[in-house]
Design a protein around this motif. Structure first.
Motif: not given
Lengths: 241, 308
Positions: B26-32, B174-185
């Motif tokens: 989902k948008t705003g989710e960081i999936l490992g 930290e950078l990925i976390k920040e980006i992950g708030r608004a984007k799908t990662v």
């Protein structure tokens, strides 16, 4: 079109940054200049204000010059993985190939522009058939397009630059030498076919000042056919099975 | 923009690199994306980025389909490939310019985007150097910068922290976390603490199949199932008697004496033994100086589901 130009610009910059462009232009001008002015059937030996010796030697110089240019174009990108970088950007395989094709063609054009002083000097020595000269230059460009197509195809099937170079020369030898030899060995339709496939037949006709659409179609179709095959090689990864 | 993967399969000859996997991000989710080497992580990522075609199945990014809207998908994705391929003879700025123009960043905003990426990825000191002159860590930052240059809605990062030192790893996380708030990662990695620190959800893939899917806490809980406690008991007379009495508790399944003299007690499924243990110590006048609940870490989870 924009993407083709972006890729062509990047390739041209890399030619000049890595000195490849300077070295190849100097070798091209040096060799063609040597045989035009100093050795063999040069201008002073024939006693004619003709640039034909330049076109004759350019034919052979480009035969080596172009595979050296094209060998790294795709093979190297495959090897270091930058082809994946390009292919995951918003560009098609065709745009990548055409960008590289035009970069090489523009470099040849730059080398040809640098050879214009030869033409200007010869035209000061006596009457020159200007129409034939411009036709000859056009012939060199079309010949280059065909050789670049062959070179890019060779570069697309391997990730080793040396293999790409040798393969490109090997294919080129057929069009430059073998078909010519076979055309004189065979007669009838077979001989005519080999003669048609011989690059020299079409090139010589152009440097004599004859622009025949058949020659233009011949050179263009080699380039397009090779680019088409190269595109097929690149898009193999998209085959679903 | 959501990613929806449906029944994705990729075969190489008779071998299944990806075997019927389905998941959603989902948008705003960081999936490992976790899995042993050759599990099919990179292949899945390459299919999502339209680099290769699947044998069957479907991937949708928002309303775009990988079969029909490849150009739109490529524009929406920022992708950092596994070995971070770069043009080593290009200066950093030129490379970002090239990448940005290819991804359709308008000329008017390209300068600003490059500036922002240089700042965000800490490339200010190195921006005029050729990429070939940079250290591995800085090259990785250049790779990340090129992936984000066009402000994509989806980021796909294949092992983004490979080769970075611990400080750089923390910065990139930290950078990925920040980006992950608004984007799908979607990110793949072998470093398990990294997934725990960065990702909202984990998918573990093995032999081309999804073998675990959930948040790190969920997976740990599912994998352990039983309550495990580590005890340090003092002032007892006979260790064997302590062992026997612990074992005799109705909720306890297994007792183990550790090398340092501590006891490890595993409860039966859905049973809890800590109250009983405490009572037992009080009744016997033993001094309980430590009772540590043991949680399975992700490494155990990973090993559990990937070793057949």
């Amino acid at each position: 079109m924009k993407n083709i130009w972006i890729i062509a610009k990047k390739e041209l910059a890399s030619f000049f940054d890595s000195l490849i462009a300077y070295i190849l232009i100097v070798i091209f001008l040096g060799l063609s200049g040597f045989f035009t002015w100093l050795s063999g059937a040069d201008v002073f030996f024939t006693g004619q204000a003709s640039i034909e010796p330049f076109f004759a030697i350019a034919y052979w110089t480009l035969f080596f010059f172009i595979p050296a240019l094209t060998m790294k174009m795709i093979a190297e990108e495959k090897k270091v993985g930058t082809l994946e970088f390009l292919q995951t950007k918003a560009v098609t395989d065709w745009q990548i190939l055409l960008g590289k094709f035009f970069a090489c063609l523009i470099l040849v054009l730059i080398a040809l522009v640098c050879s214009l002083p030869y033409y200007i000097t010869i035209s000061q020595l006596g009457p020159v058939d200007h129409g034939a000269v411009w036709c000859g230059y056009l012939g060199i460009l079309f010949l280059s397009a065909a050789l670049i197509g062959i070179g890019l195809l060779a570069s697309s099937v391997t990730n080793n630059q040396i293999v790409a170079f040798l393969l490109s020369l090997f294919i080129g030898v057929f069009f430059l030498i073998v078909f010519g030899q076979l055309s004189s060995t065979f007669s009838g339709w077979l001989g005519e076919t080999f003669d048609y496939l011989n690059l020299a037949t079409h090139y010589n006709s152009m440097i004599r000042g004859v622009i025949d659409t058949r020659d233009i179609i011949f050179f263009s179709s080699i380039a397009i056919f090779c680019l088409f095959l190269a595109e097929m090689v690149l898009s193999r990864r998209k085959i679903t099975e | 923009m959501d990613i929806k993967v449906e029944n994705l399969k990729k075969r190489y000859g008779s071998q299944h690199a990806v075997n019927d996997i389905s998941f959603e991000v989902k948008t705003g989710e960081i999936l490992g994306f976790l899995g042993p080497n050759g599990a099919g992580k990179t292949t899945t990522m390459k299919i999502i980025t339209c680099y290769m075609a699947p044998s069957s199945g479907h991937v949708k990014l928002g309303n775009y389909s990988i079969h029909k809207d490849q150009e739109a998908i490529k524009r929406s994705i920022g992708y950092l490939p596994e070995h971070n391929p770069l043009y080593l003879d290009m200066p950093v700025i030129e490379y970002l310019q090239f990448s940005g123009t290819l991804q359709g960043v308008p000329k008017s905003s390209l300068r600003e985007r490059i500036k922002a990426m240089v700042r965000m990825c800490g490339l200010d000191k190195e921006k005029h150097k050729k990429i070939g002159e940079l250290s591995k860590g800085y090259r990785q930052r250049v790779g990340l910068a090129q992936a984000m240059i066009h402000d994509p809605e989806v980021l796909i990062l294949d092992e983004p922290t490979t080769g970075l030192d611990p400080n750089q790893i923390v910065e990139i996380r930290e950078l990925i976390k920040e980006i992950g708030r608004a984007k799908t990662v979607l990110l793949s990695t072998h470093i398990l603490p990294e997934v725990e620190a960065t990702c909202d959800r984990i998918i573990i893939i093995n032999d081309g199949k999804i073998v675990a899917n959930g948040s790190p806490e969920q997976l740990r809980k599912e994998a352990s199932g039983k309550e495990i406690s580590r005890l340090r008991i003092e002032e007892f007379i006979d260790q064997q008697s302590v062992f026997d009495q612990l074992k005799a508790l109705p909720t306890v399944e297994l007792v183990e004496v550790l090398e340092d003299g501590r006891f490890q007690v595993e409860s039966k499924s859905d049973e809890f033994s800590r109250k009983n243990i405490f009572k037992l110590c009080v009744d016997n006048a033993w001094v309980l100086t430590e009772m540590t609940p043991i949680e399975r870490d992700l490494e155990d989870v990973f090993r559990n589901v990937t070793i057949n």
